[in-house]
Motif scaffolding. Structure first.
Motif, PDB file in Angstrom:
ATOM      1  N   PRO A  10      13.489  10.572-110.636  1.00 13.71           N
ATOM      2  CA  PRO A  10      14.750  11.322-110.701  1.00 13.71           C
ATOM      3  C   PRO A  10      14.537  12.789-111.102  1.00 13.71           C
ATOM      4  N   TYR A  11      13.587  13.045-111.974  1.00 14.09           N
ATOM      5  CA  TYR A  11      13.314  14.418-112.396  1.00 14.09           C
ATOM      6  C   TYR A  11      12.785  15.257-111.228  1.00 14.09           C
ATOM      7  N   TYR A  12      11.866  14.702-110.444  1.00 10.68           N
ATOM      8  CA  TYR A  12      11.339  15.431-109.290  1.00 10.68           C
ATOM      9  C   TYR A  12      12.444  15.707-108.281  1.00 10.68           C
ATOM     10  N   LEU A  13      13.289  14.731-108.053  1.00  9.04           N
ATOM     11  CA  LEU A  13      14.421  14.930-107.142  1.00  9.04           C
ATOM     12  C   LEU A  13      15.343  16.032-107.661  1.00  9.04           C
ATOM     13  N   LYS A  43       7.698  26.555-119.439  1.00 10.63           N
ATOM     14  CA  LYS A  43       7.922  25.339-120.228  1.00 10.63           C
ATOM     15  C   LYS A  43       6.742  25.112-121.166  1.00 10.63           C
ATOM     16  N   PRO A  44       6.998  24.592-122.356  1.00 12.66           N
ATOM     17  CA  PRO A  44       5.893  24.362-123.300  1.00 12.66           C
ATOM     18  C   PRO A  44       4.880  23.322-122.819  1.00 12.66           C
ATOM     19  N   GLN A  45       5.343  22.377-122.029  1.00 11.19           N
ATOM     20  CA  GLN A  45       4.437  21.330-121.544  1.00 11.19           C
ATOM     21  C   GLN A  45       4.869  20.911-120.142  1.00 11.19           C
ATOM     22  N   LEU A  46       3.896  20.818-119.237  1.00  8.53           N
ATOM     23  CA  LEU A  46       4.183  20.415-117.861  1.00  8.53           C
ATOM     24  C   LEU A  46       3.826  18.945-117.661  1.00  8.53           C
ATOM     25  N   ASN A  47       4.645  18.258-116.884  1.00  9.55           N
ATOM     26  CA  ASN A  47       4.311  16.874-116.550  1.00  9.55           C
ATOM     27  C   ASN A  47       3.811  16.820-115.105  1.00  9.55           C
ATOM     28  N   SER A  48       3.490  15.644-114.630  1.00 12.94           N
ATOM     29  CA  SER A  48       2.921  15.517-113.281  1.00 12.94           C
ATOM     30  C   SER A  48       3.917  15.956-112.206  1.00 12.94           C
ATOM     31  N   ASP A  49       5.208  15.740-112.425  1.00 15.39           N
ATOM     32  CA  ASP A  49       6.205  16.190-111.458  1.00 15.39           C
ATOM     33  C   ASP A  49       6.263  17.717-111.406  1.00 15.39           C
ATOM     34  N   ASP A  50       6.191  18.368-112.565  1.00 14.55           N
ATOM     35  CA  ASP A  50       6.156  19.837-112.598  1.00 14.55           C
ATOM     36  C   ASP A  50       4.949  20.347-111.820  1.00 14.55           C
ATOM     37  N   ARG A  51       3.788  19.748-112.048  1.00 18.93           N
ATOM     38  CA  ARG A  51       2.566  20.200-111.374  1.00 18.93           C
ATOM     39  C   ARG A  51       2.642  19.974-109.864  1.00 18.93           C
ATOM     40  N   ALA A  52       3.199  18.851-109.437  1.00 17.31           N
ATOM     41  CA  ALA A  52       3.330  18.570-108.000  1.00 17.31           C
ATOM     42  C   ALA A  52       4.280  19.576-107.352  1.00 17.31           C
ATOM     43  N   TYR A  53       5.382  19.866-108.008  1.00 23.81           N
ATOM     44  CA  TYR A  53       6.359  20.815-107.485  1.00 23.81           C
ATOM     45  C   TYR A  53       5.766  22.219-107.444  1.00 23.81           C
ATOM     46  N   LEU A  54       5.031  22.607-108.485  1.00 26.57           N
ATOM     47  CA  LEU A  54       4.375  23.912-108.499  1.00 26.57           C
ATOM     48  C   LEU A  54       3.375  24.036-107.354  1.00 26.57           C
ATOM     49  N   LYS A  55       2.686  22.960-107.050  1.00 23.24           N
ATOM     50  CA  LYS A  55       1.716  22.992-105.954  1.00 23.24           C
ATOM     51  C   LYS A  55       2.415  23.289-104.626  1.00 23.24           C
ATOM     52  N   ILE A  56       3.544  22.646-104.385  1.00 22.41           N
ATOM     53  CA  ILE A  56       4.292  22.885-103.158  1.00 22.41           C
ATOM     54  C   ILE A  56       4.805  24.324-103.105  1.00 22.41           C
ATOM     55  N   LEU A  57       5.376  24.801-104.213  1.00 26.58           N
ATOM     56  CA  LEU A  57       5.862  26.182-104.238  1.00 26.58           C
ATOM     57  C   LEU A  57       4.709  27.167-104.060  1.00 26.58           C
ATOM     58  N   GLY A  58       3.576  26.865-104.684  1.00 22.70           N
ATOM     59  CA  GLY A  58       2.404  27.720-104.544  1.00 22.70           C
ATOM     60  C   GLY A  58       1.922  27.799-103.105  1.00 22.70           C
ATOM     61  N   LEU A  59       1.977  26.695-102.398  1.00 22.79           N
ATOM     62  CA  LEU A  59       1.577  26.696-100.990  1.00 22.79           C
ATOM     63  C   LEU A  59       2.513  27.554-100.144  1.00 22.79           C
ATOM     64  N   THR A  60       3.799  27.533-100.462  1.00 15.12           N
ATOM     65  CA  THR A  60       4.728  28.374 -99.706  1.00 15.12           C
ATOM     66  C   THR A  60       4.469  29.852 -99.989  1.00 15.12           C
ATOM     67  N   ILE A  61       4.150  30.179-101.228  1.00 15.32           N
ATOM     68  CA  ILE A  61       3.799  31.559-101.590  1.00 15.32           C
ATOM     69  C   ILE A  61       2.535  31.978-100.836  1.00 15.32           C
ATOM     70  N   TYR A  62       1.530  31.137-100.879  1.00 16.15           N
ATOM     71  CA  TYR A  62       0.258  31.440-100.211  1.00 16.15           C
ATOM     72  C   TYR A  62       0.473  31.675 -98.719  1.00 16.15           C
ATOM     73  N   ASP A  63       1.239  30.800 -98.097  1.00 11.45           N
ATOM     74  CA  ASP A  63       1.495  30.924 -96.663  1.00 11.45           C
ATOM     75  C   ASP A  63       2.208  32.239 -96.346  1.00 11.45           C
ATOM     76  N   TYR A  64       3.210  32.585 -97.128  1.00  8.80           N
ATOM     77  CA  TYR A  64       3.930  33.838 -96.908  1.00  8.80           C
ATOM     78  C   TYR A  64       3.003  35.041 -97.085  1.00  8.80           C
ATOM     79  N   GLU A  65       2.199  35.012 -98.129  1.00  3.61           N
ATOM     80  CA  GLU A  65       1.280  36.131 -98.378  1.00  3.61           C
ATOM     81  C   GLU A  65       0.267  36.268 -97.251  1.00  3.61           C
ATOM     82  N   GLU A  66      -0.221  35.160 -96.734  1.00  4.31           N
ATOM     83  CA  GLU A  66      -1.162  35.195 -95.617  1.00  4.31           C
ATOM     84  C   GLU A  66      -0.522  35.794 -94.371  1.00  4.31           C
TER      85      GLU A  66
END
Length: 71
Positions: A10-13, A43-66
């Motif tokens: 539910p948090y990831y959603l 955030k003071p502490q990241l959980n696995s959902d935060d890290r997964a979401y950051l990875k997706i956002l990071g990929l979109t940033i990388y793609d745009y920059e490329e």
């Protein structure tokens, strides 16, 4: 039924509903995505959902920059 895929928590959603990851097409979307990344990284502490979401956002940033960087 697809095997190997976990049902999102539910948090990831909540994360992807509040700021759905989409391909970045302009500078305003780029800045908004950067702001969302920074909001999570603050955030003071990241959980696995935060890290997964950051990875997706990071990929979109990388793609745009490329696509937009001039060499």
């Amino acid at each position: 039924m697809t095997s190997g895929l976990k049902t999102p928590s539910p948090y990831y959603l909540e994360l992807i509903t509040a700021f759905p990851p989409r391909p970045i097409t302009n500078e305003l979307e780029y800045q908004a995505t950067q702001a969302q990344i920074n909001k999570i990284l603050d955030k003071p502490q990241l959980n696995s959902d935060d890290r997964a979401y950051l990875k997706i956002l990071g990929l979109t940033i990388y793609d745009y920059e490329e696509q937009t960087e001039s060499f």
